[in-house]
Design a protein around this motif. Structure first.
Motif, PDB file in Angstrom:
ATOM      1  N   TYR A   1      52.624  43.731  35.687  1.00  0.00           N
ATOM      2  CA  TYR A   1      53.832  42.975  36.007  1.00  0.00           C
ATOM      3  C   TYR A   1      54.270  43.239  37.444  1.00  0.00           C
ATOM      4  O   TYR A   1      54.709  42.319  38.151  1.00  0.00           O
ATOM      5  CB  TYR A   1      54.949  43.349  35.041  1.00  0.00           C
ATOM      6  CG  TYR A   1      56.245  42.600  35.294  1.00  0.00           C
ATOM      7  CD1 TYR A   1      56.395  41.292  34.850  1.00  0.00           C
ATOM      8  CD2 TYR A   1      57.295  43.199  35.983  1.00  0.00           C
ATOM      9  CE1 TYR A   1      57.581  40.597  35.098  1.00  0.00           C
ATOM     10  CE2 TYR A   1      58.475  42.520  36.226  1.00  0.00           C
ATOM     11  CZ  TYR A   1      58.615  41.217  35.785  1.00  0.00           C
ATOM     12  OH  TYR A   1      59.774  40.529  36.029  1.00  0.00           O
ATOM     13  N   GLU A   2      54.157  44.491  37.879  1.00  0.00           N
ATOM     14  CA  GLU A   2      54.601  44.862  39.219  1.00  0.00           C
ATOM     15  C   GLU A   2      53.564  44.539  40.292  1.00  0.00           C
ATOM     16  O   GLU A   2      53.861  44.633  41.486  1.00  0.00           O
ATOM     17  CB  GLU A   2      54.912  46.371  39.265  1.00  0.00           C
ATOM     18  CG  GLU A   2      56.035  46.821  38.355  1.00  0.00           C
ATOM     19  CD  GLU A   2      57.392  46.320  38.814  1.00  0.00           C
ATOM     20  OE1 GLU A   2      57.514  45.930  40.000  1.00  0.00           O
ATOM     21  OE2 GLU A   2      58.335  46.305  37.999  1.00  0.00           O
ATOM     22  N   ASN A   3      52.353  44.173  39.890  1.00  0.00           N
ATOM     23  CA  ASN A   3      51.281  43.916  40.862  1.00  0.00           C
ATOM     24  C   ASN A   3      50.596  42.593  40.541  1.00  0.00           C
ATOM     25  O   ASN A   3      49.403  42.533  40.231  1.00  0.00           O
ATOM     26  CB  ASN A   3      50.258  45.050  40.842  1.00  0.00           C
ATOM     27  CG  ASN A   3      50.839  46.381  41.279  1.00  0.00           C
ATOM     28  OD1 ASN A   3      50.883  46.698  42.459  1.00  0.00           O
ATOM     29  ND2 ASN A   3      51.304  47.159  40.314  1.00  0.00           N
ATOM     30  N   GLN A   4      51.362  41.518  40.619  1.00  0.00           N
ATOM     31  CA  GLN A   4      50.830  40.203  40.293  1.00  0.00           C
ATOM     32  C   GLN A   4      50.165  39.587  41.525  1.00  0.00           C
ATOM     33  O   GLN A   4      50.723  38.739  42.214  1.00  0.00           O
ATOM     34  CB  GLN A   4      51.938  39.302  39.742  1.00  0.00           C
ATOM     35  CG  GLN A   4      52.472  39.783  38.407  1.00  0.00           C
ATOM     36  CD  GLN A   4      53.391  38.779  37.753  1.00  0.00           C
ATOM     37  OE1 GLN A   4      53.159  37.576  37.810  1.00  0.00           O
ATOM     38  NE2 GLN A   4      54.448  39.266  37.112  1.00  0.00           N
ATOM     39  N   SER A   5      48.968  40.060  41.769  1.00  0.00           N
ATOM     40  CA  SER A   5      48.129  39.555  42.849  1.00  0.00           C
ATOM     41  C   SER A   5      46.693  39.599  42.351  1.00  0.00           C
ATOM     42  O   SER A   5      46.408  40.150  41.287  1.00  0.00           O
ATOM     43  CB  SER A   5      48.280  40.417  44.107  1.00  0.00           C
ATOM     44  OG  SER A   5      47.808  41.742  43.856  1.00  0.00           O
ATOM     45  N   TRP A   6      45.782  39.016  43.126  1.00  0.00           N
ATOM     46  CA  TRP A   6      44.381  39.056  42.696  1.00  0.00           C
ATOM     47  C   TRP A   6      43.865  40.486  42.647  1.00  0.00           C
ATOM     48  O   TRP A   6      43.125  40.862  41.741  1.00  0.00           O
ATOM     49  CB  TRP A   6      43.524  38.193  43.629  1.00  0.00           C
ATOM     50  CG  TRP A   6      43.778  36.731  43.480  1.00  0.00           C
ATOM     51  CD1 TRP A   6      44.316  35.892  44.412  1.00  0.00           C
ATOM     52  CD2 TRP A   6      43.533  35.925  42.319  1.00  0.00           C
ATOM     53  NE1 TRP A   6      44.420  34.610  43.908  1.00  0.00           N
ATOM     54  CE2 TRP A   6      43.946  34.600  42.624  1.00  0.00           C
ATOM     55  CE3 TRP A   6      43.006  36.187  41.052  1.00  0.00           C
ATOM     56  CZ2 TRP A   6      43.841  33.550  41.716  1.00  0.00           C
ATOM     57  CZ3 TRP A   6      42.902  35.135  40.145  1.00  0.00           C
ATOM     58  CH2 TRP A   6      43.316  33.846  40.473  1.00  0.00           C
ATOM     59  N   THR A   7      44.278  41.300  43.621  1.00  0.00           N
ATOM     60  CA  THR A   7      43.870  42.706  43.604  1.00  0.00           C
ATOM     61  C   THR A   7      44.485  43.424  42.417  1.00  0.00           C
ATOM     62  O   THR A   7      43.810  44.200  41.713  1.00  0.00           O
ATOM     63  CB  THR A   7      44.288  43.405  44.912  1.00  0.00           C
ATOM     64  OG1 THR A   7      43.664  42.762  46.020  1.00  0.00           O
ATOM     65  CG2 THR A   7      43.876  44.873  44.891  1.00  0.00           C
ATOM     66  N   GLY A   8      45.782  43.176  42.179  1.00  0.00           N
ATOM     67  CA  GLY A   8      46.441  43.795  41.032  1.00  0.00           C
ATOM     68  C   GLY A   8      45.819  43.380  39.720  1.00  0.00           C
ATOM     69  O   GLY A   8      45.687  44.189  38.797  1.00  0.00           O
ATOM     70  N   ALA A   9      45.428  42.107  39.621  1.00  0.00           N
ATOM     71  CA  ALA A   9      44.777  41.627  38.403  1.00  0.00           C
ATOM     72  C   ALA A   9      43.440  42.328  38.187  1.00  0.00           C
ATOM     73  O   ALA A   9      43.092  42.707  37.058  1.00  0.00           O
ATOM     74  CB  ALA A   9      44.579  40.118  38.484  1.00  0.00           C
ATOM     75  N   LEU A  10      42.672  42.504  39.275  1.00  0.00           N
ATOM     76  CA  LEU A  10      41.377  43.182  39.162  1.00  0.00           C
ATOM     77  C   LEU A  10      41.561  44.647  38.785  1.00  0.00           C
ATOM     78  O   LEU A  10      40.828  45.181  37.944  1.00  0.00           O
ATOM     79  CB  LEU A  10      40.618  43.060  40.481  1.00  0.00           C
ATOM     80  CG  LEU A  10      39.169  43.579  40.488  1.00  0.00           C
ATOM     81  CD1 LEU A  10      38.334  42.879  39.429  1.00  0.00           C
ATOM     82  CD2 LEU A  10      38.554  43.388  41.872  1.00  0.00           C
ATOM     83  N   GLU A  11      42.552  45.294  39.388  1.00  0.00           N
ATOM     84  CA  GLU A  11      42.833  46.687  39.051  1.00  0.00           C
ATOM     85  C   GLU A  11      43.276  46.812  37.595  1.00  0.00           C
ATOM     86  O   GLU A  11      42.841  47.730  36.881  1.00  0.00           O
ATOM     87  CB  GLU A  11      43.924  47.231  39.982  1.00  0.00           C
ATOM     88  CG  GLU A  11      43.460  47.402  41.420  1.00  0.00           C
ATOM     89  CD  GLU A  11      44.601  47.707  42.369  1.00  0.00           C
ATOM     90  OE1 GLU A  11      44.331  48.056  43.539  1.00  0.00           O
ATOM     91  OE2 GLU A  11      45.780  47.578  41.959  1.00  0.00           O
ATOM     92  N   SER A  12      44.115  45.893  37.144  1.00  0.00           N
ATOM     93  CA  SER A  12      44.585  45.923  35.760  1.00  0.00           C
ATOM     94  C   SER A  12      43.448  45.670  34.774  1.00  0.00           C
ATOM     95  O   SER A  12      43.368  46.310  33.727  1.00  0.00           O
ATOM     96  CB  SER A  12      45.689  44.882  35.555  1.00  0.00           C
ATOM     97  OG  SER A  12      46.805  45.159  36.373  1.00  0.00           O
ATOM     98  N   ALA A  13      42.562  44.732  35.106  1.00  0.00           N
ATOM     99  CA  ALA A  13      41.417  44.460  34.239  1.00  0.00           C
ATOM    100  C   ALA A  13      40.533  45.691  34.119  1.00  0.00           C
ATOM    101  O   ALA A  13      40.043  46.026  33.029  1.00  0.00           O
ATOM    102  CB  ALA A  13      40.611  43.287  34.796  1.00  0.00           C
ATOM    103  N   MET A  14      40.349  46.386  35.249  1.00  0.00           N
ATOM    104  CA  MET A  14      39.549  47.605  35.215  1.00  0.00           C
ATOM    105  C   MET A  14      40.199  48.677  34.340  1.00  0.00           C
ATOM    106  O   MET A  14      39.531  49.372  33.562  1.00  0.00           O
ATOM    107  CB  MET A  14      39.369  48.128  36.636  1.00  0.00           C
ATOM    108  CG  MET A  14      38.347  49.240  36.793  1.00  0.00           C
ATOM    109  SD  MET A  14      39.017  50.613  37.735  1.00  0.00           S
ATOM    110  CE  MET A  14      40.102  51.385  36.559  1.00  0.00           C
ATOM    111  N   LEU A  15      41.531  48.790  34.436  1.00  0.00           N
ATOM    112  CA  LEU A  15      42.248  49.781  33.634  1.00  0.00           C
ATOM    113  C   LEU A  15      42.193  49.438  32.146  1.00  0.00           C
ATOM    114  O   LEU A  15      42.069  50.326  31.299  1.00  0.00           O
ATOM    115  CB  LEU A  15      43.697  49.887  34.102  1.00  0.00           C
ATOM    116  CG  LEU A  15      43.911  50.522  35.476  1.00  0.00           C
ATOM    117  CD1 LEU A  15      45.359  50.368  35.923  1.00  0.00           C
ATOM    118  CD2 LEU A  15      43.502  51.997  35.464  1.00  0.00           C
TER     119      LEU A  15
END
Length: 404
Positions: free
Chosen positions: A51-65
């Motif tokens: 929610y706090e990192n709604q960007s393509w990088t944040g999405a990739l990091e979240s998917a990895m997590l």
């Protein structure tokens, strides 16, 4: 799990494997559920991060997590499928893993910040510590499985280097190194943990409890849905009471109900039956429950973020990240269910595929409506798909008393 003759001069002399032909063979124990509680915190922190990192990088990091958390959980589930949690050494290890998991969960939000090394050490400790225990537990009692976990330990040790080094290097290197670590772990499992000179694990020949794997996975789906209630509830109580807020909370609840219905009305039992009667349960367990369920869980997590987005910004102008989140969560969930049912029951769910197509149509109109209205449209699609499948199930004579 039938023990074999002693095969190594080290390891536990006491047989810690689940007994054959016993009520403990397939039973999900309370200590396993205790371990699962840690992941309620993990999933809420993960939703917060996305929610706090709604960007393509944040999405990739979240998917990895998401994939990392799922991998820790599913590996532990496989271990407790073979080992008997009623045995005190096994119970003690699960409690220890829970403590390390708690540390990992508290560091998720800052995993790409100041607590990256904490997250990496906790994750590696979980993966290696559990595997070493399995090597010792199996050394004298099951040669084939013992060899599998030795190979697994080799692969996880290589991945551990990438986890730790990635956490120690400057931040811009962390995501590539951690993606490489996760790729090593997932790829090694798909290759049967093949190690040059030692062959690979015969996954199709693994002696495991299908009902146990199915029930554990279903319970994790419940945990993920429970996490969505927490995210929605905390977002609702943190704001002033308003009509959009009430509607957003109701939409979040109806969405969770529809997701529960889609999984538990028929799909969960179809999977449990398929794996119970399969001649090679290991293959189904690896595909349907180890890999595909990661997609299902990711869909639930993304939907919980969408629920919070609707509550926080119900009437604001639509952003690209909001549209992707609100539509993407339900779409990912339906895709996961389609793959799951295709593997376990050889079914191609027209209702679910139609739902995915409908969500794509909804996305086309996303920038002409508010986040709250977009959420209502995606909820309507999920409810329609759930109703469609239930009607088809009843009309085709598969209406079972134990549904749900």
């Amino acid at each position: 799990m039938t023990p074999t003759t002693k095969t190594a001069p080290f390891g536990f002399r006491r047989n810690l494997l689940r007994p054959d032909d016993s009520e403990r063979t397939d039973r999900v124990t309370y200590i396993e559920l205790f371990f699962d509680l840690i992941f309620i915190l993990a999933l809420t922190q993960l939703s917060r991060y996305l929610y706090e990192n709604q960007s393509w990088t944040g999405a990739l990091e979240s998917a990895m997590l998401v994939l990392a958390l799922w991998w820790v959980w599913v590996f532990t589930t496989w271990v407790t499928n073979w080992l008997d949690p009623a045995r005190l050494p096994v119970r003690g290890v699960i409690i220890a893993l829970s403590l390390v998991g708690l540390v990992m969960s508290t560091s998720i939000f800052e995993s790409f910040g100041d607590r990256g090394i904490v997250f990496a050490i906790a994750y590696v400790s979980l993966q290696l510590g559990r595997t070493v225990f399995m090597v010792l537990a199996l050394a004298r009692h099951d040669r084939a499985l013992h060899q599998t976990f030795l190979r697994m330990l080799a692969w996880l040790s290589v991945a551990a280097v990438f986890w730790i080094v990635g956490a120690l290097l400057p931040l811009e290197f962390r995501l590539p190194f951690w993606i490489a670590a996760l790729a090593i772990e997932y790829l090694s499992a798909s290759l049967g943990f093949r190690v040059p000179g030692t062959g690979k694990a015969g996954v199709d020949d693994w002696d495991l409890s299908g009902p146990h794997i199915a029930e554990r996975s279903a319970l994790f789906v419940i945990i993920a849905l429970g996490e969505s209630f927490l995210v929605t509830g905390f977002a609702f109580v943190a704001q002033e009471s308003s009509l959009p807020g009430v509607l957003g909370m109701l939409l979040g609840f109806v969405t969770a109900v529809a997701m529960w219905w889609l999984y538990f009305d028929h799909g969960e039992r179809a999977g449990s039956k398929a794996i119970a009667r399969a001649s090679a349960p290991g293959r189904i367990a690896r595909l349907a429950y180890t890999y595909v369920h990661a997609i299902i869980i990711a869909g639930i997590v993304l939907t919980s973020v969408a629920d919070k987005e609707m509550l926080e910004h119900p009437d604001e102008a639509m952003r690209w990240s909001t549209a992707v989140t609100v539509v993407g969560g339900p779409a990912l969930y339906l895709v996961g269910l389609v793959l799951f049912r295709r593997i376990v029951a050889r079914e191609l769910l027209v209702s679910h595929l139609t739902g995915v197509a409908a969500l794509l149509v909804v996305f086309a109109f996303a920038f002409q409506v508010s986040p709250l209205l977009l959420g209502a449209m995606t909820t309507a699609v999920l409810v329609t798909v759930a109703g469609w499948e239930t009607i088809v199930r009843v009309r085709t004579g598969t209406d079972e008393a134990e549904a749900g």
